[in-house]
Design an enzyme around this catalytic site. Structure first.
Site, PDB file in Angstrom:
ATOM      1  N   LYS A 102       0.884  -1.162   0.000  1.00 25.14           N
ATOM      2  CA  LYS A 102       0.000   0.000   0.000  1.00 25.14           C
ATOM      3  C   LYS A 102       0.920   1.209   0.000  1.00 25.14           C
ATOM      4  CE  LYS A 102      -2.752   2.796   2.996  1.00 25.14           C
ATOM      5  NZ  LYS A 102      -3.384   3.000   4.287  1.00 25.14           N
ATOM      6  N   GLY A 163      -7.553   9.384   9.722  1.00 30.16           N
ATOM      7  CA  GLY A 163      -7.845   9.524  11.149  1.00 30.16           C
ATOM      8  C   GLY A 163      -8.843  10.617  11.493  1.00 30.16           C
ATOM      9  N   ALA A 189      -9.215   5.578   4.307  1.00 21.64           N
ATOM     10  CA  ALA A 189      -9.003   6.717   5.220  1.00 21.64           C
ATOM     11  C   ALA A 189     -10.200   7.654   5.332  1.00 21.64           C
ATOM     12  CB  ALA A 189      -7.771   7.524   4.830  1.00 21.64           C
ATOM     13  N   GLY A 190     -10.439   8.072   6.548  1.00 21.38           N
ATOM     14  CA  GLY A 190     -11.432   9.118   6.790  1.00 21.38           C
ATOM     15  C   GLY A 190     -12.787   8.639   7.250  1.00 21.38           C
ATOM     16  N   ASN A 211      -8.748   2.171   9.858  1.00 15.99           N
ATOM     17  CA  ASN A 211      -7.996   1.839  11.068  1.00 15.99           C
ATOM     18  C   ASN A 211      -8.572   2.583  12.280  1.00 15.99           C
ATOM     19  OD1 ASN A 211      -4.417   1.449  11.737  1.00 15.99           O
ATOM     20  ND2 ASN A 211      -6.080   1.434  13.169  1.00 15.99           N
ATOM     21  N   THR A 212      -8.446   3.916  12.249  1.00 16.24           N
ATOM     22  CA  THR A 212      -8.829   4.713  13.416  1.00 16.24           C
ATOM     23  C   THR A 212     -10.299   4.566  13.793  1.00 16.24           C
ATOM     24  OG1 THR A 212      -7.150   6.284  12.698  1.00 16.24           O
ATOM     25  CG2 THR A 212      -8.654   7.035  14.409  1.00 16.24           C
TER      26      THR A 212
END
Lengths: 259, 68
Positions: A102, A163, A189-190, A211-212
């Site tokens: 990635k 994040g 992301a986001g 992830n976050t």
């Protein structure tokens, strides 16, 4: 149609899950493992860093995530230059077992937005070296097309800054990307909560990476499970085809037979 | 002789190999990448690759992370 026979294929590889997860920000490896299992993800992204040589009691992430069971997707997180990103990708390949990467080339510490010019340059170098490059990119359809043209077998446009939990900031751009490139699109992301993930899939994304949103939730394991269902639900709704939006009501019960 | 491992100065025996250094550090070879003076080594060469005084060794592995 069920989720079971609706497999994602990238560069000839088959992926079981359309939810991909990161492994950062968890309390410990045990929680990481539990959350990943609850999410049902078979692709887990990992960063490459120096081994702690002074404290060897620290456990290894791969003690918890068996590379035979999960597809380990190394990333070049934290790289701000083409040189660094290429170096980390090569190190990841040397440490791991596959050519998957990635690719992140970041442009700015505050936004962590991709440096798309650097991204394309780094991707070209790595593709020439036989890497399967999955690029973390902006929600820019032109850049997405360029990445595909140089040989990326999928593109990973962001929903919002890494994040941030803001959800999909530009659904129209994402839709244009989905129309203009013919490779799988992984929204990366986001994402903030389950509805964001479902929406990404309803728009036609092939997978979502996060992830976050999971690791930072008050109950990461419960959120991981929520995300699993959200991605399934979104995918099924996309395949089922939603009704058109209309301004006025349409009755669902017949007039005929009324008194 | 003295080498630099992950940015820290460290003494090791003459004729030490990369594999020997990893054993000395109690690091499993199957999960790391080793960069010797900016050259990424093939894991199969760890046993035979010797270290010299002043060498810069970087030992990396996978850690938790999603995006940066």
């Amino acid at each position: 149609m069920t989720t079971m026979n609706d497999r994602l294929v990238i560069a000839g590889r088959e992926f079981q899950s359309r939810l991909w997860v990161g492994t950062g920000k968890y309390k410990d490896f045990a929680e990481t493992k539990k959350a990943i299992d609850a999410s049902g993800a078979d692709v887990v992204t990992v960063a490459v860093r120096r081994v702690n040589i002074t404290d060897r009691t620290k456990e290894n992430l791969l003690d918890y995530l068996d590379p035979k069971k999960y597809i380990i997707l190394p990333n070049t997180a934290g790289c701000y230059t083409v040189e660094d990103a290429v170096r980390y990708a090569r190190l990841a390949r040397a440490a791991g077992v596959s050519d998957l990467v990635k690719l992140e080339v970041l442009g700015d510490e505050k936004t962590l937005f991709p440096d798309t010019a650097g991204l394309i340059e780094a991707a070209k170098i790595l593709i020439k070296e036989g890497f399967i490059v999955l690029p973390y990119t902006n929600d820019d359809p032109i850049v997405a097309k360029k990445l595909v043209d140089i040989g990326c077998p999928a593109v990973m446009p962001l929903a919002a800054p890494i994040g941030s939990g803001l959800g999909i900031r530009n659904p129209y751009n994402l839709k244009i990307i989905m129309e203009t490139v013919k490779v799988p699109i992984i929204v990366d992301a986001g994402v903030g909560t389950a509805s964001d993930a479902a929406l990404a899939m309803e728009y036609g994304a092939d997978a979502v990476l996060m992830n976050t949103a999971i690791a930072g939730a008050q109950d990461p394991i419960a959120m991981a499970e929520a995300m699993k269902y959200a991605v399934w639900a979104g995918r099924l709704a996309y395949k089922a085809g939603r009704i058109p939006r209309k301004l006025y009501a349409t009755a669902s019960s017949p007039i005929e037979g009324m008194l | 002789m003295n080498i630099h491992v992950n940015g820290e100065s460290r003494g090791t025996g003459e004729g030490q190999t990369v594999a020997g250094l990893l054993r000395e550090l109690d690091i499993r070879t199957d999960r790391v990448a080793v960069e010797l003076n900016l050259e990424i080594l093939d894991r199969n060469d760890f046993e035979t690759r010797g270290l010299r005084d002043g060498d810069r060794v970087e030992i990396l592995s996978f850690i938790g992370g999603g995006g940066y």
